[in-house]
Design an enzyme around this catalytic site. Structure first.
Site, PDB file in Angstrom:
ATOM      1  CG  ASP A 110     -98.145-128.989 -25.400  1.00 50.64           C
ATOM      2  OD1 ASP A 110     -97.614-128.094 -24.717  1.00 50.64           O
ATOM      3  OD2 ASP A 110     -97.906-130.202 -25.227  1.00 50.64           O
ATOM      4  CG  ASP A 119     -94.858-131.657 -19.554  1.00 45.18           C
ATOM      5  OD1 ASP A 119     -96.088-131.531 -19.708  1.00 45.18           O
ATOM      6  OD2 ASP A 119     -94.037-131.370 -20.446  1.00 45.18           O
TER       7      ASP A 119
END
Length: 698
Positions: free
Chosen positions: A452, A521
């Protein structure tokens, strides 16, 4: 043969397309043709020799140079601009020679040289014949003793046929709202798309498609391309006042400089581009095939069904909570269990711990091995979340090495999500991250890593840079590729996923290292329909991790949530304890269905039948390469009543074969399903997945 040399220059041919270039009367390397493949190499038009318009507009301004430099009276946006040691700030490139390399991926190299300075520029053209794509990049070589400052060096310039009325398709967005498909007319001037954030960004994607204003999924001419780069990039679509249109693509020259020392080379990232005579759908399938066949580390293998524990436990992870979730996931048929943020030293919130990549002794007093062993005993592989490029000021790493972050010495260090960015352009930072993550993978049976990156850059300084600080934009990405590439080489069995707060690092460059991309997301299913359609313009379904979560209105059925996620690489992220036995049993049935069809979704051809950008009733279809089976997904969001849903016309079937579609009586020819279509009945927020099977031949 894919590359032909003729009296007019060079012709590059793929399975269905042709691309021609050559020298015009002025000795300039010019574009000749890009479109449908012609019958013979001699059929392609000669290099153009435009006339001057006036003293204000020389012939050079209208000449479609393959790689124009900033020089003379061109007054167009150039591909390359440099400053030589004596202060001369232009570059005059002329053809020197051409080289051809045959093989599975034939390559043409055109060598250009500055007329007064020891600068050589090599243009590379690689033909991907089966995928109808041409790959281009450029190499600058300093053959002198004095340094040369590169201020701009793009990968390629792509020319459209002369004329007006072109339309640009591109992707825009923001965090949790990525990959929105936009179409707009191109008019005189420059249209600029870019990232200045040190990653690819949520806001634009390094992809373009251009048509004459009327192309659709199945018909019309489309010229398209993308950049394989995971940092700052730039696309410039330029329409001149002389009815010429060109698209430049490459590294962003904003705040960029590169000191090219004596004997050194600078290589740009690759641009892939192609031509489709059958609309946007064929263009996308060209990219999908290329990605699966040539870019992905593990090729076109089907992806495992994944469970990620983030939304269930957030930072409150420990062995007990994870094992409880793992048991429920295994009962549902999940194959890969991933523990997300919160597992490492000092990580109780997003304010601490980043940089200290070893198990937290309070949460995991015996380390990760007991948890991993229990997950494996349940028949699942184990995966882990990391964010190696980041560091919290509250961490052992930052306290030891505050100079390792990107910063300006005289400025405050802006924190995003309470974290700073490690300067992975530095070799010491690269070494630390390689050693730390390598130890983690060596000591544990980890099959999957979610990598990430949760912020964009600020204060982009490198006080002790070996050259110009502005090289950081490129050296950062090169360092990232080195770290990731080294770890991949040491642990080739690991599946890596690229995530950057969702889809901020989605590009062809990262797919040489990662098998998957976290597209957004935002896991709300109705929003995902548009995000996933935008994502599919470039990337195949196998690369798109898509979760079923608890995000979204309560009135969305579990089947709708699953059907949306089945259009990619299926994952689950909801709180399984809260789901209850009945919902988990329903999920198990849907996971079993997905396992039966995922080879079609991951390895087959994709057809966007009805766009969720345009319609509240949308549909997408996948067809196996041998056309023997397929699957149709259809979704209805909200349509005011009364309403009759329009027919769906299937695509990609063998017109002469007979097919059965689940839920419809009898077999019909592929032509009938594609031309006469089928009609579905769906209520608001309803969905369906229908298998398509070729009937047995007599």
């Amino acid at each position: 043969m894919s590359i032909h040399t003729t009296d007019q220059g060079w012709v590059l041919e793929t399975a269905t397309t042709g691309y021609a270039l050559g020298l015009n009367a002025a000795g300039l390397l010019t574009h000749r043709y890009w479109g449908r493949r012609l019958t013979s190499p001699d059929d392609y038009p000669p290099a153009p020799n435009p006339l001057a318009w006036a003293s204000f507009n020389s012939a050079a301004q209208s000449t479609p140079e393959e790689y124009p430099g900033y020089a003379g009276e061109t007054f167009i946006d150039p591909c390359i601009k440099v400053t030589f040691a004596d202060g001369v700030r232009d570059v005059v490139l002329r053809f020197e020679s051409a080289e051809q390399r045959d093989g599975d991926q034939p390559e043409l190299r055109i060598i250009l040289r500055d007329t007064a300075y020891p600068l050589r520029v090599t243009l590379h053209y690689r033909v991907h014949h089966a995928h109808d794509l041409i790959e281009r990049w450029a190499t600058a070589t300093n053959e002198g003793d004095a340094p040369i400052s590169i201020e701009r060096m793009l990968s390629a310039e792509w020319h459209l046929p002369p004329g007006s009325g072109y339309r640009l398709s591109h992707l825009t967005g923001r965090w949790a709202d990525e990959m929105n498909l936009r179409r707009e007319p191109l008019v005189q001037g420059l249209k600029v798309l870019e990232s200045r954030r040190i990653n690819t960004s949520h806001h634009h994607s390094p992809w373009f498609a251009i048509d004459r204003g009327a192309a659709d999924e199945d018909s019309g001419q489309v010229w398209f391309g993308a950049l394989a780069w995971s940092g700052n990039w730039k696309i410039v679509a330029e329409v001149t006042d002389f009815d010429t249109t060109r698209v430049k693509i490459g590294l962003n020259d904003w705040d960029f400089a590169w000191r090219l020392g004596a004997g050194e080379q600078f290589v740009t990232p690759s641009s892939f581009a192609g031509y489709s005579d059958a609309g946007f759908g064929k263009a996308s399938r060209s990219f999908h095939d290329l990605v699966r066949a040539q870019l992905l580390p593990h090729g076109d293998a089907v992806r495992q069904v994944l469970y990620n524990s983030w939304e269930a436990t957030l930072f409150d992870v420990d062995e007990r909570s994870q094992v409880e979730l793992a048991r429920l996931a295994a009962e549902m048929g999940v194959e890969l269990f991933v523990m997300d943020d919160g597992w490492f030293h000092g990580r109780t919130s997003d304010r601490a711990g980043l940089g200290d990549w070893w198990p937290d002794a309070v949460k995991f007093p015996s380390g990760l091995s007991p948890l991993i062993a229990q997950v494996n005993a349940l028949g699942m592989q184990f995966g882990l979340w990391v964010e190696p490029e980041m560091v919290n000021p509250d961490s052992e790493l930052y306290r030891a090495h505050p100079d390792w972050v990107i910063h300006f010495p005289t400025r405050a260090r802006t924190e995003g999500r309470n974290q700073l960015i490690l300067n992975v352009a530095r070799q010491d930072v690269q070494g630390y991250l390689i050693d730390t993550i390598d130890r983690l993978l060596t000591e544990h049976n980890i099959a999957f890593i979610k990598w990430d990156m949760n912020r964009s850059v600020s204060e982009p300084g490198w006080p002790d840079a070996p050259g110009d600080q502005r090289e950081i934009w490129v050296r950062y990405v090169q360092g990232l590729y080195h770290i990731w590439g080294t770890l991949r080489a040491r642990h080739p069995q690991v599946i890596w996923q690229s995530c950057s707060g969702g889809g901020a690092r989605a590009d062809l460059g990262i797919l040489r290292l990662a098998d998957q991309i976290w597209a957004s997301d935002n896991t709300e299913p109705t929003a995902r329909l548009q995000i996933q359609e935008g994502f599919s313009q470039v990337f195949p379904a196998s690369t798109m991790e898509s979760w079923v979560t608890d995000m979204g209105p309560e009135y969305l059925p579990l089947s709708f949530r699953f059907h949306v996620s089945m259009c990619g690489s299926l994952g689950v992220g909801g709180h399984l304890v809260h789901w209850g036995a009945a919902r988990r049993a329903e999920a198990a049935g849907l996971i079993a269905l997905y396992k039966a069809i995922r080879h079609i979704v991951h390895q087959g051809d994709m057809y966007r039948l009805r766009s969720p950008h345009d319609h509240a009733f949308s549909a997408v279809q996948y067809v196996s390469k041998d056309k023997a089976e397929g699957v149709l997904f259809a979704f209805r969001t909200h349509i005011p009543r009364p309403a009759n849903l329009p027919p769906i016309y299937l695509r990609g079937l063998d017109p002469d074969a007979r097919y059965e579609v689940e839920g419809f009586a009898g077999a019909r020819s592929g032509r009938a399903w594609m031309e006469a279509g089928l009609t579905l009945e769906l209520a608001d927020f309803g969905s369906t997945a229908r298998r398509i099977t070729e009937a047995l031949r007599d």
